[in-house]
Design a protein around this motif. Structure first.
Motif, PDB file in Angstrom:
ATOM      1  N   LEU A  14      70.271 -60.069 -18.133  1.00  0.00           N
ATOM      2  CA  LEU A  14      70.862 -60.804 -17.012  1.00  0.00           C
ATOM      3  C   LEU A  14      71.466 -59.866 -15.975  1.00  0.00           C
ATOM      4  N   HIS A  15      71.338 -60.264 -14.732  1.00  0.00           N
ATOM      5  CA  HIS A  15      71.987 -59.571 -13.616  1.00  0.00           C
ATOM      6  C   HIS A  15      73.496 -59.788 -13.749  1.00  0.00           C
ATOM      7  N   VAL A  22      74.696 -63.112 -12.331  1.00  0.00           N
ATOM      8  CA  VAL A  22      73.779 -64.200 -12.632  1.00  0.00           C
ATOM      9  C   VAL A  22      74.376 -65.546 -12.207  1.00  0.00           C
ATOM     10  N   HIS A  71      74.274 -69.358 -13.026  1.00  0.00           N
ATOM     11  CA  HIS A  71      73.879 -70.254 -14.105  1.00  0.00           C
ATOM     12  C   HIS A  71      74.124 -71.686 -13.677  1.00  0.00           C
ATOM     13  N   ILE A 124      78.164 -62.655 -15.334  1.00  0.00           N
ATOM     14  CA  ILE A 124      77.782 -62.518 -16.739  1.00  0.00           C
ATOM     15  C   ILE A 124      78.924 -62.903 -17.686  1.00  0.00           C
ATOM     16  N   LEU A 134      63.898 -69.782 -13.616  1.00  0.00           N
ATOM     17  CA  LEU A 134      64.595 -68.500 -13.592  1.00  0.00           C
ATOM     18  C   LEU A 134      64.125 -67.684 -12.404  1.00  0.00           C
ATOM     19  N   LYS A 160      66.319 -57.908 -13.170  1.00  0.00           N
ATOM     20  CA  LYS A 160      67.182 -58.673 -14.079  1.00  0.00           C
ATOM     21  C   LYS A 160      67.117 -60.153 -13.701  1.00  0.00           C
ATOM     22  N   ILE A 161      67.419 -61.008 -14.646  1.00  0.00           N
ATOM     23  CA  ILE A 161      67.449 -62.450 -14.384  1.00  0.00           C
ATOM     24  C   ILE A 161      68.726 -62.763 -13.606  1.00  0.00           C
ATOM     25  N   SER A 162      68.545 -63.270 -12.396  1.00  0.00           N
ATOM     26  CA  SER A 162      69.690 -63.520 -11.517  1.00  0.00           C
ATOM     27  C   SER A 162      70.026 -65.009 -11.368  1.00  0.00           C
ATOM     28  N   ARG A 163      69.137 -65.873 -11.856  1.00  0.00           N
ATOM     29  CA  ARG A 163      69.431 -67.321 -11.826  1.00  0.00           C
ATOM     30  C   ARG A 163      68.754 -67.970 -13.021  1.00  0.00           C
TER      31      ARG A 163
END
Length: 134
Positions: free
Chosen positions: A26-27, A30, A32, A43, A109, A115-118
């Motif tokens: 994860l960024h 992130v 969420h 995070i 996503l 990196k996963i940002s959403r």
């Protein structure tokens, strides 16, 4: 790694309950967007949410189908949640008694800087309530 590779790894780690490995994808900022409730940014908030979910639920995702787009930034995934409701989540939800449930769901996503940002997740909450109220 492609966006698809990263997202597949994220869900493999979810299913193996490798929370640290999952969080590493994860960024730091992130976004969420859970099915219900407020948007969480960062995070630390995602980590708190994940701990709460792990306390209340034991879930494995199956029948995963991934969808990508040509810019290598977004991935969607459809899956089935196979779960056990271990601990009552909130006072407005049914009490937990280790009820099992099987529920269709989906997530969207987005990636930034590798990196996963959403993470945006959708499922049918009234159906889940019906399944755990039996």
């Amino acid at each position: 790694m492609t966006a698809l590779d990263i997202v597949k790894t994220y869900y493999e780690r979810f299913n193996s309950k490798d929370w640290a490995g999952m969080l590493a994808l994860l960024h730091p900022e992130v976004r969420h967007e859970a099915n219900q409730g407020d948007v969480r940014i960062g995070i630390e908030k995602f980590t708190s949410f994940l701990q709460h979910m792990d306390d209340c639920y034991d879930e494995t995702l199956t029948d995963m189908v991934f969808f990508t787009e040509p810019n290598n930034k977004r991935v969607a995934v459809e899956f089935v949640v196979n779960g056990i409701y271990k601990k009552t989540d909130a006072e407005d939800l049914p009490p937990a008694k280790n009820q099992k449930y099987v529920l269709p769901a989906a997530a969207f996503l987005e990636l930034s800087d590798g990196k996963i940002s959403r993470v945006t997740t959708y499922y049918n909450l009234p159906l889940w309530i019906e399944l755990v109220s039996k």
